[in-house]
Design a protein around this motif. Sequence first.
Motif, PDB file in Angstrom:
ATOM      1  N   LYS A 194       0.877  -1.181  -0.013  1.00  0.00           N
ATOM      2  CA  LYS A 194      -0.109   0.099  -0.037  1.00  0.00           C
ATOM      3  C   LYS A 194       0.875   1.222  -0.060  1.00  0.00           C
ATOM      4  O   LYS A 194       1.892   1.261   0.763  1.00  0.00           O
ATOM      5  CB  LYS A 194      -0.916  -0.012   1.242  1.00  0.00           C
ATOM      6  N   LEU A 195       0.265   2.236  -0.630  1.00  0.00           N
ATOM      7  CA  LEU A 195       1.159   3.582  -1.002  1.00  0.00           C
ATOM      8  C   LEU A 195       0.161   4.694  -0.551  1.00  0.00           C
ATOM      9  O   LEU A 195      -1.052   4.788  -1.369  1.00  0.00           O
ATOM     10  CB  LEU A 195       1.955   3.751  -2.275  1.00  0.00           C
ATOM     11  N   ARG A 196       0.380   5.215   0.450  1.00  0.00           N
ATOM     12  CA  ARG A 196      -0.630   6.458   0.644  1.00  0.00           C
ATOM     13  C   ARG A 196      -0.036   7.803  -0.130  1.00  0.00           C
ATOM     14  O   ARG A 196       1.203   8.403   0.339  1.00  0.00           O
ATOM     15  CB  ARG A 196      -0.724   6.730   2.173  1.00  0.00           C
ATOM     16  N   LEU A 197      -0.318   8.112  -0.921  1.00  0.00           N
ATOM     17  CA  LEU A 197       0.549   9.232  -1.692  1.00  0.00           C
ATOM     18  C   LEU A 197      -0.481  10.437  -1.638  1.00  0.00           C
ATOM     19  O   LEU A 197      -1.671  10.404  -1.825  1.00  0.00           O
ATOM     20  CB  LEU A 197       0.338   8.519  -3.198  1.00  0.00           C
ATOM     21  N   THR A 198       0.292  11.398  -1.526  1.00  0.00           N
ATOM     22  CA  THR A 198      -0.174  12.853  -1.298  1.00  0.00           C
ATOM     23  C   THR A 198       0.262  13.821  -2.216  1.00  0.00           C
ATOM     24  O   THR A 198       1.511  13.843  -2.454  1.00  0.00           O
ATOM     25  CB  THR A 198       0.010  13.335   0.284  1.00  0.00           C
ATOM     26  N   VAL A 199      -0.586  14.270  -3.246  1.00  0.00           N
ATOM     27  CA  VAL A 199       0.192  15.206  -4.271  1.00  0.00           C
ATOM     28  C   VAL A 199      -0.511  16.543  -3.670  1.00  0.00           C
ATOM     29  O   VAL A 199      -1.789  16.942  -3.629  1.00  0.00           O
ATOM     30  CB  VAL A 199      -0.560  14.761  -5.696  1.00  0.00           C
ATOM     31  N   VAL A 200       0.434  17.367  -3.489  1.00  0.00           N
ATOM     32  CA  VAL A 200       0.134  18.879  -3.322  1.00  0.00           C
ATOM     33  C   VAL A 200       0.442  19.689  -4.375  1.00  0.00           C
ATOM     34  O   VAL A 200       1.491  19.803  -5.184  1.00  0.00           O
ATOM     35  CB  VAL A 200       1.167  19.475  -2.272  1.00  0.00           C
ATOM     36  N   ASP A 201      -0.910  20.348  -4.948  1.00  0.00           N
ATOM     37  CA  ASP A 201      -0.873  20.877  -6.223  1.00  0.00           C
ATOM     38  C   ASP A 201      -0.725  22.408  -5.784  1.00  0.00           C
ATOM     39  O   ASP A 201      -0.889  22.780  -4.837  1.00  0.00           O
ATOM     40  CB  ASP A 201      -2.221  20.644  -7.087  1.00  0.00           C
ATOM     41  N   THR A 202      -0.245  23.394  -6.754  1.00  0.00           N
ATOM     42  CA  THR A 202      -0.254  24.831  -6.231  1.00  0.00           C
ATOM     43  C   THR A 202      -0.826  25.756  -7.365  1.00  0.00           C
ATOM     44  O   THR A 202      -0.283  26.588  -8.182  1.00  0.00           O
ATOM     45  CB  THR A 202       1.338  25.205  -6.501  1.00  0.00           C
ATOM     46  N   PRO A 203      -2.052  25.569  -7.430  1.00  0.00           N
ATOM     47  CA  PRO A 203      -2.767  26.393  -8.730  1.00  0.00           C
ATOM     48  C   PRO A 203      -2.548  27.769  -8.260  1.00  0.00           C
ATOM     49  O   PRO A 203      -2.629  28.201  -7.077  1.00  0.00           O
ATOM     50  CB  PRO A 203      -4.329  25.950  -8.412  1.00  0.00           C
ATOM     51  N   GLY A 204      -2.354  28.452  -9.275  1.00  0.00           N
ATOM     52  CA  GLY A 204      -2.223  29.914  -9.343  1.00  0.00           C
ATOM     53  C   GLY A 204      -0.720  30.291  -9.348  1.00  0.00           C
ATOM     54  O   GLY A 204      -0.420  31.566  -9.549  1.00  0.00           O
ATOM     55  N   PHE A 205       0.186  29.589  -9.147  1.00  0.00           N
ATOM     56  CA  PHE A 205       1.541  29.733  -9.372  1.00  0.00           C
ATOM     57  C   PHE A 205       1.954  30.295 -10.705  1.00  0.00           C
ATOM     58  O   PHE A 205       1.628  29.662 -11.820  1.00  0.00           O
ATOM     59  CB  PHE A 205       2.277  28.321  -9.058  1.00  0.00           C
ATOM     60  N   GLY A 206       2.555  31.482 -10.636  1.00  0.00           N
ATOM     61  CA  GLY A 206       3.091  32.183 -11.911  1.00  0.00           C
ATOM     62  C   GLY A 206       1.817  32.810 -12.618  1.00  0.00           C
ATOM     63  O   GLY A 206       1.952  33.105 -13.848  1.00  0.00           O
ATOM     64  N   ASP A 207       0.513  32.792 -12.104  1.00  0.00           N
ATOM     65  CA  ASP A 207      -0.739  33.263 -13.068  1.00  0.00           C
ATOM     66  C   ASP A 207      -0.818  34.595 -12.888  1.00  0.00           C
ATOM     67  O   ASP A 207      -1.508  35.373 -13.756  1.00  0.00           O
ATOM     68  CB  ASP A 207      -1.910  32.505 -12.452  1.00  0.00           C
ATOM     69  N   ALA A 208      -0.253  35.260 -11.811  1.00  0.00           N
ATOM     70  CA  ALA A 208      -0.797  36.743 -11.700  1.00  0.00           C
ATOM     71  C   ALA A 208       0.154  37.518 -12.388  1.00  0.00           C
ATOM     72  O   ALA A 208       1.044  37.081 -13.046  1.00  0.00           O
ATOM     73  CB  ALA A 208      -0.541  37.097  -9.947  1.00  0.00           C
ATOM     74  N   ILE A 209      -0.149  39.079 -12.301  1.00  0.00           N
ATOM     75  CA  ILE A 209       0.558  39.950 -13.179  1.00  0.00           C
ATOM     76  C   ILE A 209       1.732  40.123 -12.543  1.00  0.00           C
ATOM     77  O   ILE A 209       2.992  40.110 -13.149  1.00  0.00           O
ATOM     78  CB  ILE A 209      -0.132  41.315 -13.550  1.00  0.00           C
ATOM     79  N   ASP A 210       1.853  40.199 -11.368  1.00  0.00           N
ATOM     80  CA  ASP A 210       3.186  40.437 -10.448  1.00  0.00           C
ATOM     81  C   ASP A 210       3.378  38.999  -9.649  1.00  0.00           C
ATOM     82  O   ASP A 210       2.497  38.881  -8.703  1.00  0.00           O
ATOM     83  CB  ASP A 210       3.057  41.564  -9.622  1.00  0.00           C
ATOM     84  N   ASN A 211       4.360  38.315 -10.226  1.00  0.00           N
ATOM     85  CA  ASN A 211       4.555  37.032  -9.316  1.00  0.00           C
ATOM     86  C   ASN A 211       5.453  37.066  -8.172  1.00  0.00           C
ATOM     87  O   ASN A 211       6.138  35.969  -7.974  1.00  0.00           O
ATOM     88  CB  ASN A 211       4.977  36.049 -10.674  1.00  0.00           C
ATOM     89  N   THR A 212       5.794  38.516  -7.982  1.00  0.00           N
ATOM     90  CA  THR A 212       6.946  38.504  -6.924  1.00  0.00           C
ATOM     91  C   THR A 212       6.906  37.516  -5.651  1.00  0.00           C
ATOM     92  O   THR A 212       7.668  37.015  -5.060  1.00  0.00           O
ATOM     93  CB  THR A 212       7.219  39.921  -6.600  1.00  0.00           C
ATOM     94  N   ASP A 213       5.569  37.467  -5.075  1.00  0.00           N
ATOM     95  CA  ASP A 213       5.531  36.755  -3.941  1.00  0.00           C
ATOM     96  C   ASP A 213       4.776  35.337  -4.021  1.00  0.00           C
ATOM     97  O   ASP A 213       4.257  34.803  -3.010  1.00  0.00           O
ATOM     98  CB  ASP A 213       4.518  37.654  -3.196  1.00  0.00           C
ATOM     99  N   CYS A 214       5.036  34.880  -5.080  1.00  0.00           N
ATOM    100  CA  CYS A 214       4.003  33.665  -5.436  1.00  0.00           C
ATOM    101  C   CYS A 214       4.675  32.385  -4.734  1.00  0.00           C
ATOM    102  O   CYS A 214       3.953  31.532  -4.772  1.00  0.00           O
ATOM    103  CB  CYS A 214       3.190  33.313  -6.781  1.00  0.00           C
TER     104      CYS A 214
END
Length: 369
Positions: free
Chosen positions: A94-114
């Motif tokens: 058995k493998l308990r797999l957790t995938v953490v997605d990061t929606p919104g990364f690089g999507d904004a006009i200013d991505n300085t803080d993303c």
Amino acid sequence: MASDTARQFANPEMPGYVGFANLPNQVHRKSVKKGFEFTLMVVGESGLGKSTMINSLFLTDLYPERYIPDASEKIKQTVKLEASTVEIEERGVKLRLTVVDTPGFGDAIDNTDCFKSIIHYIDEQFERFLQDESGLNRRNITDNRIHCCFYFISPFGHGLKPLDIEFMKQLHSKVNIVPVIAKSDALTKKEVMKLKRRVMQEIEENGIKIYPLPDCDSDEDEDYKEQVRQLKEAVPFAVSSTTQTLDVKGRKVRGRLYPWGVVEVENPEHCDFIKLRTMLITHMQDLQEVTQELHYENYRSERLAGKAVPRKMSTGLSEKERIIQEKEAELQRMQEMLAKMQEQMRQKQSDDSRQATPSPTNAPLPQSD
Ligand code: GDP
């Protein structure tokens, strides 16, 4: 009766055999029973094929109810982190797999803080583990630390973007970064090679430390050595993915159908999908070890050196434990106040008594009790 017992516990055919050669089997049995935990993070601009790749890597639908925001929503959007967990079983393991997605990364006009929220999330998992380790129930700690991060690079640029460089620089001491060139079917073989060389050069020039595949021991078998050599050579893995199965000349393949042919995702001649999967599966243990021994230790020593817990960080305590902690802190504050008041009263009393009885010169000083 006695001889039956003797036969059960000793091996008459092999005198001198103690039996500790069986220890690896015990470890194996125990690990299989307990199951494995692994947490993978995927980062990259939206639309680069992250979800498709995760679904095809693990043959599962990790995002059945996915909502894709439109451009106007993306302008205001900050990076959200979403963890999805699936339990996969293969031949009883058995493998308990957790995938953490990061929606919104690089999507904004200013991505300085993303990447701030990504750093915060990684630290939060370390903090939770640290708290759990020093808590009462150390046996059943769920390990949600990020063991590996697939960083998706666009196939349409000429190498890394400033955002890619900044992200990797900020995160390489916290997580094992594996760079991945997305949608490699958009490039010819020659273009893929060129982009790979460029990306690796930029990684080196910027002092970015990506996950280093471990070197083989000299006594390792030749096939394994060759596999590791090919995996190392393939970094950054150029992948294409799909969850669709097609019929190609009587063969069932997972592939992307184009008017000019089929890109077979599991064919190493077409892309590095299978190499990436092999890397992940055969080095899962190593990725976990590096997380524990390097990244977590870094975090732990920083914390022990007195660095404050990041703001708004939840400590991983249950509501009940939190209330108890707050009450204890309040009690301590009240005790300190009481002690201070008692001290002030004592001081006042001794001052008053000194004023009431004027002491003759050379009289002995009042005895303290
Ligand atoms: P995400 O936003 O990064 O999770 O991207 P998705 O997995 O939702 O994919 C975005 C679009 O790209 C979809 O239309 C996919 O079918 C397509 N796509 C996914 N993987 C690939 C690939 O390897 N090659 C190509 N050409 N398209 C892909």
